[in-house]
Design a protein around this motif. Structure first.
Motif, mmCIF file in Angstrom:
data_model
loop_
_atom_site.group_PDB
_atom_site.id
_atom_site.type_symbol
_atom_site.label_atom_id
_atom_site.label_comp_id
_atom_site.label_asym_id
_atom_site.label_seq_id
_atom_site.Cartn_x
_atom_site.Cartn_y
_atom_site.Cartn_z
ATOM 1 N N UNK A 1 44.133 10.554 5.660
ATOM 2 C CA UNK A 1 43.700 10.650 4.347
ATOM 3 C C UNK A 1 44.641 10.360 3.137
ATOM 4 N N UNK A 2 45.610 10.422 3.491
ATOM 5 C CA UNK A 2 46.797 10.276 2.306
ATOM 6 C C UNK A 2 47.848 9.240 2.953
ATOM 7 N N UNK A 3 48.534 9.435 3.953
ATOM 8 C CA UNK A 3 49.835 8.590 4.095
ATOM 9 C C UNK A 3 49.398 7.304 4.707
ATOM 10 N N UNK A 4 48.542 6.919 5.548
ATOM 11 C CA UNK A 4 47.863 5.574 5.786
ATOM 12 C C UNK A 4 47.546 5.020 4.740
ATOM 13 N N UNK A 5 46.547 5.422 3.956
ATOM 14 C CA UNK A 5 45.728 4.779 2.684
ATOM 15 C C UNK A 5 46.824 4.198 1.769
ATOM 16 N N UNK B 1 48.800 1.370 3.127
ATOM 17 C CA UNK B 1 48.037 0.423 3.027
ATOM 18 C C UNK B 1 47.589 0.083 1.612
ATOM 19 N N UNK B 2 47.909 0.700 0.598
ATOM 20 C CA UNK B 2 47.601 0.108 -0.845
ATOM 21 C C UNK B 2 46.186 0.248 -0.830
ATOM 22 N N UNK B 3 45.356 1.497 -0.263
ATOM 23 C CA UNK B 3 43.920 1.521 -0.451
ATOM 24 C C UNK B 3 43.824 2.224 -1.745
ATOM 25 N N UNK B 4 42.922 1.591 -2.718
ATOM 26 C CA UNK B 4 42.403 2.219 -3.812
ATOM 27 C C UNK B 4 40.838 2.514 -3.753
ATOM 28 N N UNK B 5 40.343 2.576 -2.710
ATOM 29 C CA UNK B 5 39.167 2.910 -2.758
ATOM 30 C C UNK B 5 38.776 4.296 -1.822
#
Lengths: 217, 260
Positions: free
Chosen positions: A126-130, A133-137
């Motif tokens: 929930x923290x490192x991978x997103x 990946x630059x996930x903002x949602x």
């Protein structure tokens, strides 16, 4: 051990309240803007907290460092105590009964190791991978994760270990800090510890179950 | 009276000396009166062993009145054999054979903790406790005329707590029961006893640091607030004395005379 443990419990309570914002559905307000409370909160934590006292995005790193320092010190204290206990109890009884010790207290050390592993997995997911990946949602991320029964099962298992850890740990921390002033105070502390642990358990598992059941979408 | 006798199987820890390895040996004993004490039963076992030409079992005992703190055996996994799950805990000498049933298998072991090495069989060396007391479990009383009694008023509450803590007989059951082999309850009893009374004040901050420092140095484990110690304490020293110790320790960090 006690101080870092209580800081981490305070963090868990804050984290829990944040997670519960998932229950506020995405809605369109009166001026026609789409409001996503959970994502807004996540963005606030990562960018705006304590801004403009500190530049944007700085406080989250101070916050993470403090929590990480507490975790490291907590684990260091636990390992030190465990090693001391191992040396002190090198010779074992052939028959040994426990009279007073609670079930949860027997799980403090192995449960702690389990928690460290599960927490690592949790952070990666929930923290490192997103972040990488630059996930903002984050809302969509959480929903996608908890629509899978396996993830819900692992998450609930992790929270059960947290429950066991806190059912002893919360009361024990206060006793170590000197709050056990009488046999009555001890009983009260042990009961409160179970309630705090139960609150955290319910507060954290309510959301994944709701996602799985389709209540949150 | 004579009808109430027991035939028992005893599994006893035998260890010839401090350095030799020990093991459990099994003995049958019969005709034990339910009115005899546990130690009297062991006396009978030793007579039987002597007659058979075997080495009698070494165990500590002295007053046999539950006040000296000398006896101490782990019986069926519980120090002093009782614990508060059944009754008020007692010393081993105050445990009576009427608590057992005919045909029972009883496992008898010494206190097990690294700071309490076995001397022989069931007798352990508890001088580690003396070292903790020597480190700070005392008050320095200047010589001279006795002070006027009313000058040092002590509240009833504190006097009672101090007295309750002072009843510790130093038997070591707390250490034997603790899964960490911690000596915190023993140390805390002395800290509470002296720390609540006027005579204990001048050395209060230093005492807690010195005693807990010595406790750790001797190899006792740390406290997890499990409560096993208080549950077997024959003098019912409460677990809250450990919180008193912790309060004194935290307070000593902020006191100049607490420098060690």
């Amino acid at each position: 051990m006690a101080v870092t443990g209580l800081v981490l419990i305070a963090f868990l309570l804050m984290h829990m309240i944040g997670n519960l914002k998932m229950f506020i559905p995405v809605y369109v307000n009166e001026v026609g803007e789409t409001v996503n409370e959970f994502n807004h909160y996540a963005e606030f934590l990562k960018q705006d907290l304590l801004y403009p006292i500190l530049p944007k995005g700085v406080f989250i790193w101070i916050f993470r460092l403090v929590i990480l320092a507490c975790l490291v010190l907590h684990i260091y204290s636990a390992v030190t105590l465990w090693l001391r206990a191992n040396r002190a109890t090198a010779s074992k009884y052939t028959v040994k009964k426990t009279i007073k010790q609670s079930f949860s207290s027997k799980w403090m050390r192995w449960g702690g190791i389990l928690l460290a592993l599960l927490l690592t997995w949790h952070l990666i997911q929930f923290t490192i991978v997103p972040t990488l990946a630059g996930d903002h949602d984050p809302r969509s991320l959480v929903i996608a994760a908890f629509q899978q029964p396996l993830f819900v099962a692992i998450y609930v298992a992790m929270m059960l270990v947290v429950y066991l850890h806190l059912a002893h740990g919360f009361g024990s921390a206060f006793m170590t800090l000197g709050a056990n002033t009488s046999p009555k105070a001890e009983r009260v502390l042990r009961v409160i510890a179970h309630w705090v642990a139960a609150l955290i358990l319910v507060g954290f598992v309510a959301m994944p179950f709701s996602v799985l059941a389709g209540v949150i979408n | 009276m004579s009808d109430n006798t027991l035939n028992l199987t005893l599994r006893v820890w035998r260890q010839p000396n401090r350095n030799a390895p020990g093991k459990i040996e099994e003995y049958k004993i019969s005709g034990i009166s339910t009115d005899s004490s546990f130690l009297e039963m062991l006396d009978e076992l030793n007579e039987q062993l002597t007659v058979e030409g075997k080495e009698p079992v070494a165990f500590d005992h002295d007053c046999r009145e539950g006040i000296c703190g000398m006896c101490g055996i782990v019986i069926n996994g519980v120090p002093h054999g009782r614990g508060n799950s059944l009754d008020t805990p007692t010393t081993t000498c105050q445990l009576h054979m009427r608590k057992f049933k005919n045909g029972d298998v009883i496992t008898i072991e010494p206190w097990r903790a690294a700071p309490f090495p076995v001397i022989k069989d069931l007798a352990v060396d508890r001088s580690a406790f003396d070292k903790i007391i020597q480190a700070g479990g005392y008050v320095s009383v200047p010589t001279g005329a006795a002070p006027e009694a009313h000058a040092n008023a002590v509240s009833k509450l504190k006097a009672d707590r101090a007295f309750d803590a002072a009843t510790c007989i130093g038997c070591g059951a707390c250490v034997a029961a603790c899964p960490n082999s911690s000596g915190m309850l023993f140390t805390a009893a002395k800290i509470t006893h002296l720390g609540l009374l006027p005579q204990g004040q001048p050395e209060r901050a230093l005492r807690v640091k010195r005693m807990i420092g010595k406790h750790d140095e001797l190899g006792f484990g740390g406290c997890q607030n499990l409560g096993e110690c208080a549950a077997v304490c024959p003098k019912s020293i409460p677990l809250d004395t450990i919180s008193q110790l912790n309060r004194d320790l935290i307070a000593s960090l902020f006191k100049g005379d607490g420098k060690h």
